[in-house]
Structure formats: C-alpha cells, structure tokens
Design a protein around this motif. Structure first.
Motif, PDB file in Angstrom:
ATOM      1  N   GLU A 152      -3.756   4.106  -0.281  1.00 17.42           N
ATOM      2  CA  GLU A 152      -4.223   3.474  -1.510  1.00 17.42           C
ATOM      3  C   GLU A 152      -3.436   2.212  -1.824  1.00 17.42           C
ATOM      4  O   GLU A 152      -2.327   1.987  -1.322  1.00 17.42           O
ATOM      5  CB  GLU A 152      -4.127   4.449  -2.685  1.00 17.42           C
ATOM      6  N   VAL A 200      -4.319  10.183   1.085  1.00 17.87           N
ATOM      7  CA  VAL A 200      -4.972   8.966   0.615  1.00 17.87           C
ATOM      8  C   VAL A 200      -4.110   7.765   0.973  1.00 17.87           C
ATOM      9  O   VAL A 200      -2.907   7.744   0.685  1.00 17.87           O
ATOM     10  CB  VAL A 200      -5.183   8.993  -0.920  1.00 17.87           C
ATOM     11  N   SER A 232       0.847  -1.209   0.000  1.00 17.93           N
ATOM     12  CA  SER A 232       0.000   0.000   0.000  1.00 17.93           C
ATOM     13  C   SER A 232       0.873   1.247   0.000  1.00 17.93           C
ATOM     14  O   SER A 232       2.070   1.207   0.296  1.00 17.93           O
ATOM     15  CB  SER A 232      -0.935  -0.006   1.202  1.00 17.93           C
ATOM     16  N   THR A 267      -6.072   2.500  -6.218  1.00 20.47           N
ATOM     17  CA  THR A 267      -7.431   2.378  -5.683  1.00 20.47           C
ATOM     18  C   THR A 267      -7.438   2.835  -4.229  1.00 20.47           C
ATOM     19  O   THR A 267      -6.675   2.301  -3.407  1.00 20.47           O
ATOM     20  CB  THR A 267      -7.921   0.919  -5.764  1.00 20.47           C
ATOM     21  N   PRO A 268      -8.273   3.815  -3.884  1.00 18.61           N
ATOM     22  CA  PRO A 268      -8.251   4.330  -2.501  1.00 18.61           C
ATOM     23  C   PRO A 268      -8.748   3.296  -1.489  1.00 18.61           C
ATOM     24  O   PRO A 268      -9.733   2.602  -1.723  1.00 18.61           O
ATOM     25  CB  PRO A 268      -9.196   5.527  -2.555  1.00 18.61           C
TER      26      PRO A 268
END
Length: 600
Positions: A284, A282, A223, A289-290
């Motif tokens: 992500e 964020v 991530s 993709t959050p």
C-alpha cells in the motif's frame, strides 16, 4: 480487514485455486480443450507445426482423460490455445492491472512458451512451476494465441524421472510416462508493482510469526507492506513495515494471545487440530491506499526430533503413514481439484495421520487439503536414475524451487530429496555420491531449517535426521522380532538392513528416531496378467489377515517412532494397494483404520 476490496480468506477456499497460499480474487483457469500435435522426430517449428487434434489440459497425453490416450514414447509435443478479452477480464485485467502473467503448475520436462509468436518463457524441470510475463506480447482488445512446446525424452535417465518408466510398457514398480502439461495453467493480471511471493515461519516459544515478502517491479520508497492475521473472523495481530523501495521485505509480528501459556496450544496446528491462521497481505501507499492485495494462510507449529521421536509442537507424535503414489487410472500423475481433496480424505479415513507422497512433487492443491484437514506430509520429489553432472545439477535446481514453493505449508513435516539411492546407486563406496547426498540434505536445511531431512530414504544414509528402513518381509512374526527389540534394531543400523544394503554410508550411526518407511506391499491378485506385489495373496480373507498382522507387528514395535505402509492404491500392474485403483477399499475401511491405529 478481510472486507478490503480484493482480499480473500485463503483458509476457506474451495481447493481449486492453483497457488493456495497466495490467492487473488481475480484469475482465469486455462484448463480445458487445447489444440495438440505430436512431434516424434522433433523437427517441427513454431511456423509449421500441424495441430491435428484436441487435448484436455492439464491431463497428460498418455492418460485417457486427456482425450489423446497414447501411452507410447512422446519425445516432443505441442499445445495451442486462444484467449481474448473475456478471459483477460476474468483474470483481473484493467487500467491498474496490466501486467499479465501466464502461470504453469508443471510441464514435463523442458518447455518453451510463445504468445502471438513472441517467445515469453523457457523452463526446464518437470515437477516445478514457472510463470511467463506475457504483457509485451499481449493484444488486450483482441484474441491472443499461446503455444507451448514440451520435450521429454523417454530414455534420458539423467533428468528426474521418478516412477516414469524408461521402457515403453510399464513394468514392476514403474508407470506410464507423463509428458507435457500436467498441472494447472492459469491467467492472472496484476499491478506493475505487485506481491510476487509470501513465505511464512513461526516461533511458538516467542509467539512470533515471520513473513518474507518478495515484490516485483519498481517499488515506491514510500510504500508499505501490511499484514493482518485473523482466526475465525477475530483479529490476532496487525503489522506494517515500510519497504524503503526494496523488493524484499521482512516482517516479524507477535501474536499477543499466544503469550498466555495456558491457552497458546489452542491455535497450534496438528492432525487432531488443523488450525489455519488467515492472512491478508497488502502492498500500500503511505495513505493506506492498496496497490496490491493477496490472501494467504499459515499454521503455527514446530517440527523437530529427539533421540527416539518425531516431535510436533515439542510433543512426541507417532507417525502412521501411507505411501501415496498419487496416480490415477484416468489422469495418471495429474488430478482434478476434487480428486486431490478426496485423496486426502481417504488417507485420513483409513486411520493414517501422514502421507509420504512418493517420487512426486505434489500439486499444491493437495497440500492445501492436507493443511486444512490435518494430514502430515513427507515431501519428496522425482529422482534421476543416473549419476552425472546433469543429474546433480537438475535435481539441485528443481528441488530448490520445490522447497521454496512449499515450505510455508504446515502439513509438511519432513523433506526427502533422495529415495533408495536412486541416482546414487553406488553411494555406499563412492565418495562423490556421498557428497551429493550430504550436499542436497544440507541445501534443504539451508533453505528451510525448521524441519527434519532424510538424506536417502530406506538405506545408505549420509546426513539424515531420522533413520528410515525399507523392509518387505511378509512374515509378521519376523517383523515383530526384528523391530520389537531395541538392541537388535541398533545392531542392524550399524550394519546391513533387510534389503542387504548398508544402513549408513557415513560411519557409525547417531542415536536418532527410527522408522520403517516402506513395508507391506501385499498384492491381492485377481488373476490378472502382470499383477505384481512384494508378496501375494489370492483370497480376500487371507489378504486382510496378512495386511492387518503386518501393520500390527510394525505399529506395535516400541523402538520405532513410526511407519509408512506400502501402499494406498493399486497403481497399474502394482496391485499392492489397500484400495483398488478406483479407490474402492479391499478391506472395510473401519477394519483398516483399527489396524493402523492399533485398536484392532
């Protein structure tokens, strides 16, 4: 970037969100009617407490706005409220956001929280926030019952009490107590892996912004944390760093336009130019993709001291401060979002550029308006009255939480952990109390090395970055003579101050900026029983003449780096405000402003 689903422009919020520097689009305000019970003998249990009335949260039961309005001793109180599917949906609950958090801005003093009979949180500290993860106790498809028990012993002088009176009836400079919930309660639903906190700092010399992100849950190794900084819709910088599965993530980004030395000051925060930088943070996946999205903001600015001045962005700034108790007749220490905004606006309208919020860790919504409208803040907290191991531990723990909560607010320019030797009354000769004062000042610097610290406001300094003096002399000429001569002022700092207290408890004073951070305190007595001030006038014209002369005397003293006038409003029996308790000015605002700014 702010068009990303879930993103919020935190620089343009309406001031109602309880945590203004970490904003999510979905949340539910739990203010309003709760069931309420007194438990004076402290014998009730969760199973047998009898709720026999209603209270309006978050106003304390001592206040009229709560609907209880019982200002006597309340050692123990209980609250109950039901929430269900609609409230959860408003808070963002869905298949991706099942972790449900119940946030408390402040509960005075020790709290226990149950949801559906399950104990979900305990907390000690009446000024600091806490959060209950209620996920395990939650019934997502039906009603849920939250119960809060708050204990606040009125005669316990080892806990940080601030201005809350230990006697049943307020006297002198102390006010009615604040028991139980007194800051917002709200629900928020987040992903199992989510952003827990964001902390900002900046270095204007190198045009860099530093971001520390704390994550919760099992953080995927692949991530990323992404940050986008914008101003007035224009992109300033975007950065991205891999988490490596760690819950703590540090990032440094350079704002390219700030490298231009001819324009870098345009984005700097100051009272005259309170520029806020919008931030989107964020968490992500690798494909962008959050997982979680929050809005935040920061201000680019530096605070330091020279030998004679407070420096904002490396420029001397004269501190024109007002002592703000931030206490209202109807709500006491609590306030609505509208009241907090209006308080900031009033202070600025009166000509002040700084508020010293006194013996109170103020609601972050007040700090938001100070950030946005351009009001510097000296951040203080409630002190205990006793010196013992419990008092030391309690203040250290709570102060740590408060500093960590508030250190990203650009409006805060000075930290003040102790005031007038409260809780360290024998610091002049007690080495243990001196050690505590030094320790909490150094703890503050360890938590945040970017701001000056006042170790003990008023006198008996140990490790301060600013010399502060409290002086309630009522003769303007005496004040002008006392503070207009640098040599006389420096002699005072080496000995005893106006209150007969040693100015230093730590040897010969260094050459540091000097400010008179309490003075004035003139009461306009209307003949009411118990009217109190450090000096008194009964005629409005005489009141105006004395107040403006005192402000001019201190404000024009060239050896001083600034001042803080006592005080903004009448508060209970303490009728020495520039405004009445209802915020009506005693003197036309334009004439106060002229005196404060030295244009009268």
């Amino acid at each position: 970037m702010t068009s990303l689903e879930g993103a919020v422009d935190a620089t343009r919020q309406d001031g109602g969100y309880p945590r203004p520097q970490l904003v999510r689009a979905a949340w539910h305000d739990m203010s309003g009617d709760w069931d309420f019970a007194r438990d004076d003998d402290m014998t009730a249990t969760l199973a047998d407490v009898h709720f026999d009335r209603s209270i309006v949260v978050p106003f304390p039961p001592e206040s009229p706005a709560s609907g209880i309005n019982e200002a006597g001793f309340l050692p123990c109180v209980w609250y109950r409220r039901t929430f269900g599917v609609e409230e959860l949906r408003a808070a963002g609950f869905d298949s991706e956001r099942t972790r449900t958090l119940l946030h408390f801005g402040a509960v005075d003093h020790a709290a226990q929280v149950w949801v559906n009979g399950e104990l979900v949180a305990t907390h000690v500290g009446g000024q600091s926030p806490f959060t209950a993860d209620v996920s395990s106790a939650l019934r997502p498809e039906s009603d849920n019952v939250v119960v809060v028990r708050a204990v606040d012993l009125p005669d316990d002088v080892s806990v940080p009490r601030g201005k809350q009176d230990w006697r049943e009836e307020p006297h002198s400079i102390w006010y009615h107590r604040t028991t139980g919930i007194w800051q917002p309660v709200w629900l928020e639903c987040v992903p199992r892996c989510s952003i827990e906190s964001v902390t900002w700092s900046s270095d204007i010399t190198s045009a860099t912004v530093n971001l520390a992100v704390r994550l919760h849950g099992d953080v995927p190794r692949n991530s990323w944390v992404r940050v986008v900084l914008e101003h007035e819709g224009g992109l300033l910088v975007e950065g991205r760093v891999r988490t490596m599965g760690e819950r703590s993530c540090l990032m440094r980004v350079v704002i390219p336009r700030q490298l231009n030395g001819q324009q870098y000051e345009e984005l700097l925060w100051s009272p005259s130019n309170p520029t806020l930088i919008a931030a989107t943070v964020v968490l992500e996946q690798t494909d962008a993709t959050p997982i979680d999205v929050v809005g935040s903001y920061l201000g680019l600015r530096t605070v330091a001291v020279s030998t004679e001045h407070l420096l904002l962005n490396d420029r001397p700034i004269a501190v024109r401060a007002i002592l703000a108790q931030n206490y209202w007749p109807e709500t006491h220490l609590a306030a609505s979002a509208e009241m907090l905004r209006r308080e900031v606006e009033l202070i600025i309208d009166l000509g002040f550029n700084t508020a010293r919020v006194h013996q109170k860790a103020e609601d972050p919504r007040f700090l938001y308006w100070a950030d946005r409208l351009g009001l510097m803040v000296w951040a203080e907290t409630a002190n205990a009255y006793a010196f013992d191991a419990r008092a030391v531990s309690a203040l250290m723990q709570e102060w740590t939480t408060i500093v960590q909560r508030d250190l990203s607010h650009p409006s805060i320019v000075v930290w003040v952990p102790l005031n007038e030797s409260w809780g360290v009354q024998h610091i002049a000769h007690d080495e243990r109390q001196q050690a505590f004062s030094r320790s909490i000042a150094d703890l503050t610097r360890a938590l945040d090395g970017s701001r000056p610290v006042v170790s003990n406001d008023g006198w008996e300094h140990t490790a301060s970055d600013i010399w502060t003096i409290h002086d309630y002399e009522s003769d303007p000429q005496v004040l002008a003579d006392r503070y207009g001569d640098d040599r006389r002022l420096r002699t005072m700092l080496e000995g005893f101050g106006p209150a007969g207290r040693r100015m230093t408890a730590a040897g010969r004073p260094e050459r540091l900026p000097v400010m008179v951070t309490e003075f004035g305190g003139v009461s306009l007595s209307t003949g009411g029983e118990g009217d109190w001030g450090y000096s008194t006038e009964t005629d409005p014209a005489a009141f105006e003449a004395r107040v403006t002369a005192i402000i001019r005397a201190v404000g024009s003293a060239s050896p001083l780096a600034g001042f803080c006038y006592t005080q903004l409003t009448d508060t209970g029996q303490e009728t020495n405000g520039l405004l009445y308790a209802d915020r009506t000015p005693k003197i036309p605002i334009e004439r106060i402003r002229a005196a404060v700014r030295g244009t009268a």
